[in-house]
Motif scaffolding. Sequence first.
Motif, mmCIF file in Angstrom:
data_model
loop_
_atom_site.group_PDB
_atom_site.id
_atom_site.type_symbol
_atom_site.label_atom_id
_atom_site.label_comp_id
_atom_site.label_asym_id
_atom_site.label_seq_id
_atom_site.Cartn_x
_atom_site.Cartn_y
_atom_site.Cartn_z
ATOM 1 N N THR A 80 0.834 -1.204 0.000
ATOM 2 C CA THR A 80 0.000 0.000 0.000
ATOM 3 C C THR A 80 0.867 1.252 0.000
ATOM 4 N N LEU A 81 1.936 1.223 0.791
ATOM 5 C CA LEU A 81 2.872 2.351 0.823
ATOM 6 C C LEU A 81 3.525 2.544 -0.534
ATOM 7 N N ALA A 82 3.926 1.428 -1.175
ATOM 8 C CA ALA A 82 4.544 1.520 -2.495
ATOM 9 C C ALA A 82 3.574 2.121 -3.506
ATOM 10 N N LYS A 83 2.304 1.744 -3.403
ATOM 11 C CA LYS A 83 1.290 2.288 -4.311
ATOM 12 C C LYS A 83 1.143 3.796 -4.122
ATOM 13 N N ILE A 84 1.090 4.228 -2.874
ATOM 14 C CA ILE A 84 0.974 5.664 -2.585
ATOM 15 C C ILE A 84 2.204 6.411 -3.089
ATOM 16 N N GLN A 85 3.384 5.817 -2.873
ATOM 17 C CA GLN A 85 4.614 6.449 -3.332
ATOM 18 C C GLN A 85 4.639 6.572 -4.851
ATOM 19 N N LEU A 86 4.149 5.535 -5.550
ATOM 20 C CA LEU A 86 4.121 5.575 -7.011
ATOM 21 C C LEU A 86 3.151 6.643 -7.521
ATOM 22 N N GLN A 87 2.032 6.783 -6.822
ATOM 23 C CA GLN A 87 1.046 7.791 -7.238
ATOM 24 C C GLN A 87 1.592 9.207 -7.107
#
Length: 249
Positions: A80-87
Amino acid sequence: MQQQGEEVLIASTLIIGIIVVFLIILFTVFQRRKNQLLREKATEKKRFEREIAETQIEIREETLRNISWELHDNIGQLLTLAKIQLQNATPESLDDISETITKSLNEIRSLSKLINPEFIKNIALKDALQLEVERFNRLQFIKASLHISGEEKELNQKHGIILFRILQEFFSNTIKHARGSKLEVYLQFQSNQLTIKAIDDGVGFNMEEIQQKGIGLENMKTRAKLINADINLESKPNLGTELNIYYYF
């Protein structure tokens, strides 16, 4: 003279007859005792194999619970953190994104060792304990350490499963109830004995109370007895808990 000879013959016949009867009775008693011992040995073997099977199931269930928890709370949070960082990615944040993804992959690799169906059957006691210690530290449950001393010897695989399950129960109680900050595990190899010690610095408990209603402690002792091991658990309120297992080669 002839009469004396007949009396000696009769007496000899009686003595021989008595000896034969005695030998037959002795052989019958021996055979019955032998058959009883064989039956007891077969029963004990079945009981041991049943205990091994049940222990493997318990370890598998505990392992699956751990995997489920890590997938949901640990790896799920990382992804989830990786997804937020990518966004919200910028050229400057690429290193952080890469670090998060790398950490997620490492966590998945750690779990993949446990998912292997042969893991529980074949893993050595030392390796199983090392994985548990690494998991506790990785997830920051407690600061755990494993210390090994003496010349290492290969354990009976099935006995190692029993020993690991006993320790796993202790670890579970430490994590869930002890509220400690440190867990230390020691394996001390000697010529004819392995001494295993697990110590936490948690809240401890009253030994009299746990002996009166401690089903878990009785399970530990019963399992230890199956593999010719002795077990001793010591605890005092606010002074932590110490488990000692003495396994004889």
